[in-house]
Design an enzyme around this catalytic site. Structure first.
Site, mmCIF file in Angstrom:
data_model
loop_
_atom_site.group_PDB
_atom_site.id
_atom_site.type_symbol
_atom_site.label_atom_id
_atom_site.label_comp_id
_atom_site.label_asym_id
_atom_site.label_seq_id
_atom_site.Cartn_x
_atom_site.Cartn_y
_atom_site.Cartn_z
ATOM 1 N N SER A 58 0.848 -1.198 0.000
ATOM 2 C CA SER A 58 0.000 0.000 0.000
ATOM 3 C C SER A 58 0.877 1.240 0.000
ATOM 4 O O SER A 58 2.107 1.156 0.098
ATOM 5 C CB SER A 58 -0.907 -0.003 1.224
ATOM 6 O OG SER A 58 -0.123 0.272 2.371
ATOM 7 N N LYS A 59 0.221 2.381 -0.058
ATOM 8 C CA LYS A 59 0.938 3.660 -0.144
ATOM 9 C C LYS A 59 1.963 3.834 0.975
ATOM 10 O O LYS A 59 2.979 4.487 0.788
ATOM 11 C CB LYS A 59 -0.062 4.811 -0.088
ATOM 12 C CG LYS A 59 -0.789 5.008 -1.400
ATOM 13 C CD LYS A 59 -0.896 6.507 -1.708
ATOM 14 C CE LYS A 59 -1.533 6.724 -3.060
ATOM 15 N NZ LYS A 59 -2.974 6.907 -2.970
ATOM 16 N N ARG A 60 1.663 3.244 2.115
ATOM 17 C CA ARG A 60 2.587 3.456 3.233
ATOM 18 C C ARG A 60 3.944 2.800 2.966
ATOM 19 O O ARG A 60 4.935 3.128 3.605
ATOM 20 C CB ARG A 60 1.882 3.014 4.513
ATOM 21 C CG ARG A 60 2.386 1.910 5.304
ATOM 22 C CD ARG A 60 1.363 1.505 6.351
ATOM 23 N NE ARG A 60 0.927 0.134 6.113
ATOM 24 C CZ ARG A 60 1.624 -0.927 6.514
ATOM 25 N NH1 ARG A 60 2.741 -0.763 7.175
ATOM 26 N NH2 ARG A 60 1.198 -2.135 6.252
ATOM 27 N N GLY A 73 5.387 3.108 0.052
ATOM 28 C CA GLY A 73 5.999 3.860 -1.044
ATOM 29 C C GLY A 73 4.999 3.979 -2.176
ATOM 30 O O GLY A 73 3.810 3.717 -1.998
#
Ligand code: GLU
Length: 506
Positions: A259-261, A263
């Site tokens: 996920s975005k966390r 990168g």
């Protein structure tokens, strides 16, 4: 071939992204495997946009998905912008078709209107969980009579449409996972549409796959639990069942969902960071497929030639950014210099080191001087051997584009030299360079001259070259001074040496 031989079924696959975000790296991976599967067997690859959820869908994402697929070279044969025999390719334009089949299911009593409210369903679910039962729909509205229906309607309730799930075992052979078995009793009567005009995912997908003649559904493993629901509807509608292949997920290094966390997840972000599409394509394909050889780099055509779904991994892939960085570096090294320069120019423009003034003409922003493609090529050549991604470039080469360098004068001093020693050494090189013709200002020639000077006057390599290099770059680490001098040209080289000397004199 005999006249009565059945026509070989055409291979048709698809991806069906929802335009509620940018093209995710996981979706790009699914797209690539579908594409390779189709192309390796002379089949067709379709892009279908799942935009029935109008609130979450946005045309800008559809555009972006299309652009990212084109950039990666995952070319589809039919899609919103490439017409084909089974369009339209956006769900929002296919509502009439869904409605027709919803009406059919209702008429055949294979679907029914359900009037239960969210609160009622929630209470039911909680009670089932308490009893240790799977929380499937109880079937309260499965057999309403006309009076009951009228009563609900009079109360102003808005019904949804539920599929009457036949109790049975659904077994299918997944192309990647092998034989899978599901008990529909654990699924229950699922909601397939909010109303005749608003189908939900599982239903719309069944209709689309059938009406678009999709032969193989290859998608992420996160859809496995949807497959028995879809097969049940396919059987109820009397459609042929496509073959299924569920691709194991891509996980972050900590083995959680990517996920975005962790990168960037959007292809557009990787593109903006300066990853090359070929590198990204190779990286993505190896997250799920194994060539069973040592070959590390594949062109798209080689992938098409070597791809086989039998060589898809059964375990989750781990996203490894170091691997991507390494691959990207390898592609940069191998790239034709002119092509690499073309790819790098937008990054130099974006960071405002240069500005485009015309076709094939730029100027250096800080000094207003013109700069041409061949000069840019020399600059890129300086970094081709060590660049990891294109957006690192500007920082590495910005010293070449500055009007004046700022650096700590201590940096000019090599080992135990005094400031005066450094000034003397710089003066020696300055004299030689000043005597060199502008047209001879190229690296081999400069290197030869200065090395001869060092030898004749016993100046010492480090003592001469270090201050010279720092004077020209202002950096602790940089390409060699001769390469830099050639790019800067005679005037700027001499000016930077003079500046370094006055810095030391101050
Ligand atoms: N919209 C779904 C997704 O992007 C499509 C799933 C499917 O391929 O059926 O995950």
């Amino acid at each position: 071939m005999g006249k009565n031989m059945p026509k070989k079924e055409e291979i048709r696959v698809r991806i069906a992204p929802s335009p509620s975000g940018y093209l995710h790296i996981g979706t790009a991976r699914t797209a690539l495997f579908n594409y390779l599967f189709a192309k390796s067997q002379g089949g067709k690859f379709v892009l279908r946009i799942e935009d029935t959820d109008l609130e979450r869908s946005d045309e800008k994402f559809t555009k972006e998905i299309i652009e990212s697929l084109h950039w990666l070279g995952i070319d589809y044969d039919e899609g919103p912008d490439i017409d084909g025999p089974y369009g339209p390719y956006r769900q929002s334009e296919r509502l009439e078709t869904y409605k027709k089949y919803l009406e059919q299911l209702l008429k055949e009593d294979k679907a029914y209107y359900c009037f239960c409210t969210e609160e009622e369903l929630e209470t039911e679910r909680e009670a089932m969980m308490k009893r240790g039962e799977p929380p499937v729909y109880s079937g309260r509205c499965a057999n309403l009579n006309e009076a009951e229906i009228k009563k609900f309607l009079d109360e102003g309730r808005k019904p949804v449409i539920r599929f009457r799930m036949p109790a049975k075992k659904i077994i299918f052979e997944d192309m990647i996972k092998g034989v899978l078995e599901f008990d529909t009793k654990l699924i229950g009567d699922i909601t397939i549409a909010k109303n005749l005009e608003t189908p939900l995912y599982n239903f719309a997908v069944v209709i689309d796959d059938e009406t678009m003649k999709i032969s193989h559904v290859i998608r992420g493993e996160d859809h496995i639990s949807n497959t028995p629901k879809q097969i049940a509807m396919i059987l109820a509608l009397g459609f042929p069942t496509p073959k299924y292949g569920h691709i194991p997920l891509t996980l972050a290094p900590d083995r959680t969902k990517l996920s975005k966390r962790h990168g960037a997840t959007a292809i557009a972000d990787y593109r903006a960071m300066g990853y090359l599409s070929e590198a990204l394509l190779n990286f993505i394909v190896f997250m799920g497929w194994n060539p069973k050889t040592d070959q590390e780099f594949f062109t798209k055509n080689e992938l098409i030639k070597h791809f086989s779904i039998a060589n898809m991994n059964k375990a989750a892939a781990i996203f490894n950014i170091e691997k991507l960085n390494w691959l990207n570096g390898q592609y940069i090294r191998k790239m034709d210099l002119s092509e690499l320069t073309e790819e790098c120019i937008p990054h130099l423009e974006k960071t405002n080191l240069i500005g485009r003034v015309g076709d094939g003409e730029w100027k250096i922003t800080a000094t207003d001087e013109p700069i041409i493609f061949d000069q840019l090529k020399k600059i890129i050549a300086l970094e081709q051997e060590r660049l990891v991604k294109l957006n690192d470039l500007s920082e590495l080469v910005s010293f070449l584009f500055k009007r004046e360098l700022t650096y700590d004068k201590q940096l000019l001093i090599w080992k135990k030299m005094t400031a005066q020693d450094v000034i003397n050494h710089l003066s020696e090189t300055e004299k030689i360079l000043a005597k060199t013709d502008k047209k001879d200002f190229e690296k081999e020639h400069l290197e030869e001259k200065i090395k001869k000077l060092i030898e004749e006057k016993k100046l010492g390599m480090g003592e001469t070259l270090w201050p010279l290099r720092v004077a020209l770059t202002g950096l602790k680490a940089s390409p060699p001074p001769f390469d830099v001098a050639e790019i800067l040209g005679k005037d700027k080289t001499l000016q930077r040496i003079a500046n370094a000397k006055s810095l030391l004199e101050a």
